[in-house]
Design a protein around this motif. Sequence first.
Motif, PDB file in Angstrom:
ATOM      1  N   ILE A   1      -6.406   0.677   1.277  1.00 57.10           N
ATOM      2  CA  ILE A   1      -6.858   0.404   0.036  1.00 57.10           C
ATOM      3  C   ILE A   1      -5.512  -0.015  -0.772  1.00 57.10           C
ATOM      4  N   GLU A   2      -4.661   0.828  -0.546  1.00 56.29           N
ATOM      5  CA  GLU A   2      -3.250   0.558  -1.200  1.00 56.29           C
ATOM      6  C   GLU A   2      -2.789  -0.875  -0.816  1.00 56.29           C
ATOM      7  N   GLN A   3      -2.857  -1.289   0.385  1.00 51.98           N
ATOM      8  CA  GLN A   3      -2.553  -2.688   0.960  1.00 51.98           C
ATOM      9  C   GLN A   3      -3.229  -3.719   0.063  1.00 51.98           C
ATOM     10  N   ALA A   4      -4.478  -3.549   0.016  1.00 56.51           N
ATOM     11  CA  ALA A   4      -5.562  -4.619  -0.743  1.00 56.51           C
ATOM     12  C   ALA A   4      -5.211  -4.451  -2.110  1.00 56.51           C
ATOM     13  N   ALA A   5      -5.143  -3.482  -2.739  1.00 59.52           N
ATOM     14  CA  ALA A   5      -4.702  -3.622  -4.442  1.00 59.52           C
ATOM     15  C   ALA A   5      -3.461  -4.206  -4.459  1.00 59.52           C
ATOM     16  N   THR A   6      -2.350  -3.936  -3.729  1.00 63.01           N
ATOM     17  CA  THR A   6      -1.012  -4.404  -3.776  1.00 63.01           C
ATOM     18  C   THR A   6      -1.149  -6.092  -3.673  1.00 63.01           C
ATOM     19  N   LYS A   7      -1.909  -6.417  -2.596  1.00 63.58           N
ATOM     20  CA  LYS A   7      -1.944  -7.644  -2.261  1.00 63.58           C
ATOM     21  C   LYS A   7      -2.452  -8.403  -3.342  1.00 63.58           C
ATOM     22  N   ALA A   8      -3.654  -7.801  -4.149  1.00 63.36           N
ATOM     23  CA  ALA A   8      -4.459  -8.520  -5.042  1.00 63.36           C
ATOM     24  C   ALA A   8      -3.337  -8.823  -6.406  1.00 63.36           C
ATOM     25  N   MET A   9      -2.465  -7.824  -6.646  1.00 69.86           N
ATOM     26  CA  MET A   9      -1.538  -8.145  -7.585  1.00 69.86           C
ATOM     27  C   MET A   9      -0.481  -9.116  -7.112  1.00 69.86           C
ATOM     28  N   LEU A  10      -0.220  -9.044  -6.089  1.00 73.09           N
ATOM     29  CA  LEU A  10       0.911  -9.986  -5.756  1.00 73.09           C
ATOM     30  C   LEU A  10       0.705 -11.442  -5.572  1.00 73.09           C
ATOM     31  N   ASP A  11      -1.181 -11.507  -5.312  1.00 74.67           N
ATOM     32  CA  ASP A  11      -1.481 -12.985  -5.130  1.00 74.67           C
ATOM     33  C   ASP A  11      -1.390 -13.806  -6.185  1.00 74.67           C
ATOM     34  N   GLN A  12      -1.562 -13.287  -7.438  1.00 78.33           N
ATOM     35  CA  GLN A  12      -1.481 -14.045  -8.722  1.00 78.33           C
ATOM     36  C   GLN A  12      -0.001 -13.870  -9.286  1.00 78.33           C
ATOM     37  N   GLU A  13       0.519 -15.120 -10.040  1.00 78.22           N
ATOM     38  CA  GLU A  13       1.910 -15.316 -10.346  1.00 78.22           C
ATOM     39  C   GLU A  13       2.031 -15.204 -11.730  1.00 78.22           C
ATOM     40  N   GLU A  14       1.103 -14.739 -12.654  1.00 79.25           N
ATOM     41  CA  GLU A  14       1.248 -14.861 -13.867  1.00 79.25           C
ATOM     42  C   GLU A  14       1.919 -13.436 -14.378  1.00 79.25           C
ATOM     43  N   PHE A  15       1.787 -12.227 -13.707  1.00 80.05           N
ATOM     44  CA  PHE A  15       2.136 -10.965 -13.976  1.00 80.05           C
ATOM     45  C   PHE A  15       3.132 -10.478 -13.163  1.00 80.05           C
ATOM     46  N   GLU A  16       4.346  -9.759 -13.502  1.00 81.40           N
ATOM     47  CA  GLU A  16       5.183  -9.176 -12.723  1.00 81.40           C
ATOM     48  C   GLU A  16       4.575  -7.713 -12.231  1.00 81.40           C
ATOM     49  N   ALA A  17       4.556  -7.611 -10.854  1.00 75.34           N
ATOM     50  CA  ALA A  17       3.896  -6.519 -10.418  1.00 75.34           C
ATOM     51  C   ALA A  17       4.667  -5.759  -9.394  1.00 75.34           C
TER      52      ALA A  17
ATOM     53  N   ALA B   1     -12.070  -2.760   0.354  1.00 78.29           N
ATOM     54  CA  ALA B   1     -11.202  -2.028   1.416  1.00 78.29           C
ATOM     55  C   ALA B   1     -11.747  -0.742   1.674  1.00 78.29           C
ATOM     56  N   ALA B   2     -12.069  -0.047   0.656  1.00 72.07           N
ATOM     57  CA  ALA B   2     -12.636   1.456   1.025  1.00 72.07           C
ATOM     58  C   ALA B   2     -13.938   1.360   1.511  1.00 72.07           C
ATOM     59  N   GLU B   3     -14.819   0.405   1.385  1.00 71.74           N
ATOM     60  CA  GLU B   3     -16.080   0.319   2.058  1.00 71.74           C
ATOM     61  C   GLU B   3     -15.769   0.092   3.538  1.00 71.74           C
ATOM     62  N   LYS B   4     -14.895  -1.008   3.734  1.00 74.05           N
ATOM     63  CA  LYS B   4     -14.809  -1.213   5.214  1.00 74.05           C
ATOM     64  C   LYS B   4     -14.174  -0.083   6.080  1.00 74.05           C
ATOM     65  N   LEU B   5     -13.239   0.708   5.328  1.00 73.86           N
ATOM     66  CA  LEU B   5     -12.420   2.056   5.751  1.00 73.86           C
ATOM     67  C   LEU B   5     -13.694   2.874   6.242  1.00 73.86           C
ATOM     68  N   HIS B   6     -14.444   3.250   5.227  1.00 75.04           N
ATOM     69  CA  HIS B   6     -15.553   4.142   5.184  1.00 75.04           C
ATOM     70  C   HIS B   6     -16.480   3.799   6.427  1.00 75.04           C
ATOM     71  N   TRP B   7     -16.857   2.648   6.605  1.00 73.72           N
ATOM     72  CA  TRP B   7     -17.776   2.285   7.835  1.00 73.72           C
ATOM     73  C   TRP B   7     -16.940   2.372   9.077  1.00 73.72           C
ATOM     74  N   GLU B   8     -15.807   1.849   9.160  1.00 73.43           N
ATOM     75  CA  GLU B   8     -14.988   2.074  10.330  1.00 73.43           C
ATOM     76  C   GLU B   8     -14.800   3.388  10.862  1.00 73.43           C
TER      77      GLU B   8
ATOM     78  N   VAL C   1     -15.413   7.237  -2.749  1.00 75.49           N
ATOM     79  CA  VAL C   1     -15.197   6.843  -3.968  1.00 75.49           C
ATOM     80  C   VAL C   1     -13.947   6.533  -4.092  1.00 75.49           C
ATOM     81  N   ILE C   2     -13.491   5.601  -5.261  1.00 79.69           N
ATOM     82  CA  ILE C   2     -12.225   5.387  -5.756  1.00 79.69           C
ATOM     83  C   ILE C   2     -12.142   5.922  -7.192  1.00 79.69           C
ATOM     84  N   LEU C   3     -11.156   6.811  -7.311  1.00 81.57           N
ATOM     85  CA  LEU C   3     -10.582   7.098  -8.783  1.00 81.57           C
ATOM     86  C   LEU C   3      -9.724   6.320  -9.053  1.00 81.57           C
TER      87      LEU C   3
END
Length: 270
Positions: A180-196, A260-267, A143-145
């Motif tokens: 999970i941290e890497q996936a969330a961070t990449k999602a922020m940095l992949d867009q260019e409209e908002f500083e992250a 990312a959490a699902e993948k990590l869980h199954w691995e 689960v993710i909070l």
Amino acid sequence: MADVFDLHTGTEPLIVSIPHSGTELPDDLKARLTPAADGLPDTDWYVDRLYAFARDLGATIIKANYSRYVVDLNRDPTGASLYPGQATTGFLPTERFDGETLYTVGDEPDEAEIEQRRGQYFDPYHRTISENLARLRAINGYVILYDAHSIASHVPRLFDGELPVLNLGTNGGQSCGREIEQAATKAMLDQEEFEAIANGRFKGGWITRSYGRPQHNVHAIQMELAQRAYMDEASGAYDAARAGALQPVLKTVMERALAAAEKLHWEISK
């Protein structure tokens, strides 16, 4: 008297916690507050409205109804500072973000009142988080909070200059799996409209730090938003156009973190 919180129950491995958008105040407290509290200026305005899309993701959503001036649900109840050496506000705040006092002289809460408010407001909210984390972990295996916040773009007492729009906090990588941290961070940095930024001024508060147990498949992240991204800070009005541009970014952050959490869980389960 309003309910302490509103709860929407989902079954997907995602809880969205909204601890600071409440605006209710008990009548006896209103009478003791100074004009500095008028308008509840430190509220995380409209965060529940902004994240309404999370229902379509199957998320469980818990939203506090009372102001953080009643009790701060994202602070250590022992009174320990989350940011030693930096300006912050406490478990039962006695001042605003800008340092203005909230109570008339002699009307500050004593230890008995602190305990009373903890039992009435803080404990039920956190008990519900704990119960739903256990429920969703039992259903999904993980689960993710996601702790959802916002703040004015300029608060000189708390940070210099203008805050980036997207501020991801994982307690320096301790509250969730690295992937999970890497996936969330990449999602922020992949867009260019908002500083992250990740783990900048805001690294995650009490909720992120106390519930994130990645070794037990419970991952916690905080998202602090600069309010200019979805509202007019001068007038205090919600801006549907701005919000409409931001919401897909927030949704992508959630979706990639969940993947990312699902993948990590199954691995780990292999």
